[in-house]
Design an enzyme around this catalytic site. Sequence first.
Site, mmCIF file in Angstrom:
data_model
loop_
_atom_site.group_PDB
_atom_site.id
_atom_site.type_symbol
_atom_site.label_atom_id
_atom_site.label_comp_id
_atom_site.label_asym_id
_atom_site.label_seq_id
_atom_site.Cartn_x
_atom_site.Cartn_y
_atom_site.Cartn_z
ATOM 1 N N PRO A 1 13.617 10.276 7.598
ATOM 2 C CG PRO A 1 15.692 10.581 6.564
ATOM 3 C CD PRO A 1 14.971 9.699 7.532
ATOM 4 C CE1 TYR B 1 9.458 -2.378 -0.404
ATOM 5 C CE2 TYR B 1 7.999 -0.934 0.841
ATOM 6 C CZ TYR B 1 8.268 -2.159 0.261
ATOM 7 O OH TYR B 1 7.346 -3.174 0.349
ATOM 8 C CE LYS C 1 6.891 -4.421 -3.822
ATOM 9 N NZ LYS C 1 7.275 -5.847 -4.092
ATOM 10 C CG ASP D 1 -0.291 -0.020 2.564
ATOM 11 O OD1 ASP D 1 0.950 -0.075 2.626
ATOM 12 O OD2 ASP D 1 -1.015 0.023 3.586
ATOM 13 C CD GLU D 2 5.562 1.192 3.058
ATOM 14 O OE1 GLU D 2 6.514 1.937 2.806
ATOM 15 O OE2 GLU D 2 5.606 0.316 3.952
HETATM 16 P P1 NAD Z 1 11.747 -9.873 3.222
HETATM 17 O O1 NAD Z 1 12.697 -8.728 3.140
HETATM 18 O O2 NAD Z 1 11.500 -10.539 4.525
HETATM 19 O O3 NAD Z 1 12.185 -11.021 2.198
HETATM 20 C C1 NAD Z 1 12.614 -10.757 0.908
HETATM 21 C C2 NAD Z 1 13.191 -12.052 0.340
HETATM 22 O O4 NAD Z 1 13.587 -11.801 -1.021
HETATM 23 C C3 NAD Z 1 14.435 -12.543 1.086
HETATM 24 O O5 NAD Z 1 14.350 -13.922 1.295
HETATM 25 C C4 NAD Z 1 15.574 -12.201 0.136
HETATM 26 O O6 NAD Z 1 16.682 -13.084 0.245
HETATM 27 C C5 NAD Z 1 14.894 -12.313 -1.211
HETATM 28 N N1 NAD Z 1 15.547 -11.496 -2.255
HETATM 29 C C6 NAD Z 1 15.906 -10.193 -2.162
HETATM 30 N N2 NAD Z 1 16.506 -9.800 -3.304
HETATM 31 C C7 NAD Z 1 16.488 -10.870 -4.141
HETATM 32 C C8 NAD Z 1 16.931 -11.089 -5.469
HETATM 33 N N3 NAD Z 1 17.523 -10.112 -6.173
HETATM 34 N N4 NAD Z 1 16.747 -12.314 -6.021
HETATM 35 C C9 NAD Z 1 16.146 -13.308 -5.307
HETATM 36 N N5 NAD Z 1 15.723 -13.159 -4.053
HETATM 37 C C10 NAD Z 1 15.885 -11.958 -3.472
HETATM 38 O O7 NAD Z 1 10.387 -9.307 2.587
HETATM 39 P P2 NAD Z 1 8.889 -9.606 2.997
HETATM 40 O O8 NAD Z 1 8.536 -8.751 4.159
HETATM 41 O O9 NAD Z 1 8.694 -11.072 3.069
HETATM 42 O O10 NAD Z 1 8.137 -9.010 1.728
HETATM 43 C C11 NAD Z 1 7.802 -9.848 0.618
HETATM 44 C C12 NAD Z 1 7.109 -9.007 -0.425
HETATM 45 O O11 NAD Z 1 5.939 -8.412 0.138
HETATM 46 C C13 NAD Z 1 7.953 -7.846 -0.959
HETATM 47 O O12 NAD Z 1 7.741 -7.743 -2.339
HETATM 48 C C14 NAD Z 1 7.409 -6.628 -0.229
HETATM 49 O O13 NAD Z 1 7.558 -5.460 -1.011
HETATM 50 C C15 NAD Z 1 5.956 -7.006 -0.073
HETATM 51 N N6 NAD Z 1 5.299 -6.393 1.082
HETATM 52 C C16 NAD Z 1 5.770 -6.593 2.340
HETATM 53 C C17 NAD Z 1 5.107 -6.014 3.425
HETATM 54 C C18 NAD Z 1 5.571 -6.228 4.837
HETATM 55 O O14 NAD Z 1 4.969 -5.649 5.762
HETATM 56 N N7 NAD Z 1 6.566 -7.043 5.089
HETATM 57 C C19 NAD Z 1 3.986 -5.215 3.217
HETATM 58 C C20 NAD Z 1 3.540 -5.019 1.909
HETATM 59 C C21 NAD Z 1 4.185 -5.636 0.843
HETATM 60 P P1 TYD Z 2 8.470 -0.601 9.406
HETATM 61 O O1 TYD Z 2 8.211 -1.844 10.188
HETATM 62 O O2 TYD Z 2 9.881 -0.282 9.020
HETATM 63 O O3 TYD Z 2 7.508 -0.639 8.134
HETATM 64 P P2 TYD Z 2 7.158 0.535 7.074
HETATM 65 O O4 TYD Z 2 8.177 1.612 7.162
HETATM 66 O O5 TYD Z 2 7.221 -0.201 5.775
HETATM 67 O O6 TYD Z 2 5.767 0.992 7.423
HETATM 68 O O7 TYD Z 2 7.922 0.625 10.239
HETATM 69 C C1 TYD Z 2 6.577 0.675 10.688
HETATM 70 C C2 TYD Z 2 6.374 1.997 11.385
HETATM 71 O O8 TYD Z 2 7.177 2.014 12.579
HETATM 72 C C3 TYD Z 2 6.837 3.181 10.565
HETATM 73 O O9 TYD Z 2 5.957 4.275 10.814
HETATM 74 C C4 TYD Z 2 8.214 3.496 11.109
HETATM 75 C C5 TYD Z 2 8.114 3.091 12.580
HETATM 76 N N1 TYD Z 2 9.364 2.602 13.195
HETATM 77 C C6 TYD Z 2 9.777 3.133 14.425
HETATM 78 O O10 TYD Z 2 9.123 4.016 14.999
HETATM 79 N N2 TYD Z 2 10.931 2.662 14.965
HETATM 80 C C7 TYD Z 2 11.700 1.716 14.365
HETATM 81 O O11 TYD Z 2 12.774 1.345 14.902
HETATM 82 C C8 TYD Z 2 11.249 1.170 13.118
HETATM 83 C C9 TYD Z 2 12.045 0.109 12.402
HETATM 84 C C10 TYD Z 2 10.062 1.640 12.581
#
Ligand code: NAD
Ligand code: TYD
Length: 361
Positions: A294, A161, A165, A136-137
């Site tokens: 930032p 980031y 995306k 959603d970002e």
């Molecule tokens: P993560 O950072 O935990 O895992 C990313 C994985 O991708 C890792 O295993 C890493 O080794 C692999 N990877 C990175 N670069 C690579 C490359 N060049 N080739 C092959 N593998 C590679 O991420 P996540 O939190 O599991 O997120 C998964 C997806 O969901 C991402 O696309 C992210 O943008 C999306 N997403 C995550 C969140 C969240 O809250 N975590 C929210 C919305 C969307």
């Molecule tokens: P994060 O888990 O990094 O996810 P995203 O930036 O993708 O939303 O952060 C979630 C929220 O928490 C975001 O508003 C930033 C804040 N945050 C802190 O306040 N302290 C921290 O150490 C981190 C990592 C995030």
Amino acid sequence: MKNVLVTGGAGFIGSNFIHYLLRVEPDVRIVNLDALTYAGNLANLSGLPDESRHTFVHGNICDRALVDGLFQRYQVDTVVHFAAESHVDRSIRDPGTFVQTNVVGTYTLLEAARQAWAGDSAISMSEARFHHVSTDEVFGTLGPADPPFNEATPYAPSSVYSATKASSDHLVRAYHRTYGLPVTITNCSNNYGPYQFPEKLIPLMILKGVMGQDLPVYGDGKQVRDWLYVEDHVEAIHQVLKRGDIGQTYCVGGDNQPPNIEIVETICDILDELAPGTPPASHRSLIKHVVDRPGHDRRYDINIQKIKTELGWQPRRTLRDGLLATVTWYLDHPEWVSAISQRSDFKTWMEHNYSQRGGGK
Ligand code: NAD
Ligand code: TYD
């Protein structure tokens, strides 16, 4: 859906998805392509429901020859694309890696899929699916009175980031419009749950709280995200794969929007209950406001009406239940946590990201 190429399946959401899919789809085979960056962890894949239907391939999604070979060798009919650089704070320090993996990597997969499913090849476009997992970002930040994001909200990313995306989402849609690639996209809110790398807010606060260290809250802590339990998210992806319409986007969220400070306070209260022996008596006393990120987006909120009405999916976990399950999982897996927290690259990241922040307001 027979042969599924999962990218990034050693990461947080990808590994949860693999555990889930092997459990609910007894005939599916999975090839998991992951570069094992700092965020990839083979320990996330231990105890899979059926190891014999999972093949791990250590490699990069930008490596076209490797990706082409996987499509051929495993007769891939479905791609579920998670692989990405996923942490906003790291994108501030190292934007190039985000452009490479999130944009060039997605382009490479799209080209490989287009070629593999073209013309008279063994798998045709009509049997195939390319599902792209996004965030959603991409929609940017909301003001206090703005309505939640939905599938028609214009893109306005703020961070490197979210900009990368957003680029990848545009490429996925362009491959559908231009080449007829059978795509679906989900834009989901902040996930939390087991196996999340402890650089993100929730696992970081658990890890630091257990160790009795300061809990660094950026700025005033009143930023708002929608929080989605990871198991709810992987169920949503599964529903989109089974019943979603080609070319469509679905917004996925947890229907929970507390400010960050409330999340941190709730984790503290749960730790007081579940880990009372760890110092201090009240974990809330560890909370420390530090210098803000930032370009920090102030508020996200997401409307999930479309996936609810069209596919019948809705999140099951309340935030309190999900946080309790998550804290419990981290407390029950000290070996998983300490293997990461003792790594020198993790310590270096902590030093880079937090040492200059001092006390904020
Ligand atoms: P993560 O950072 O935990 O895992 C990313 C994985 O991708 C890792 O295993 C890493 O080794 C692999 N990877 C990175 N670069 C690579 C490359 N060049 N080739 C092959 N593998 C590679 O991420 P996540 O939190 O599991 O997120 C998964 C997806 O969901 C991402 O696309 C992210 O943008 C999306 N997403 C995550 C969140 C969240 O809250 N975590 C929210 C919305 C969307
Ligand atoms: P994060 O888990 O990094 O996810 P995203 O930036 O993708 O939303 O952060 C979630 C929220 O928490 C975001 O508003 C930033 C804040 N945050 C802190 O306040 N302290 C921290 O150490 C981190 C990592 C995030």
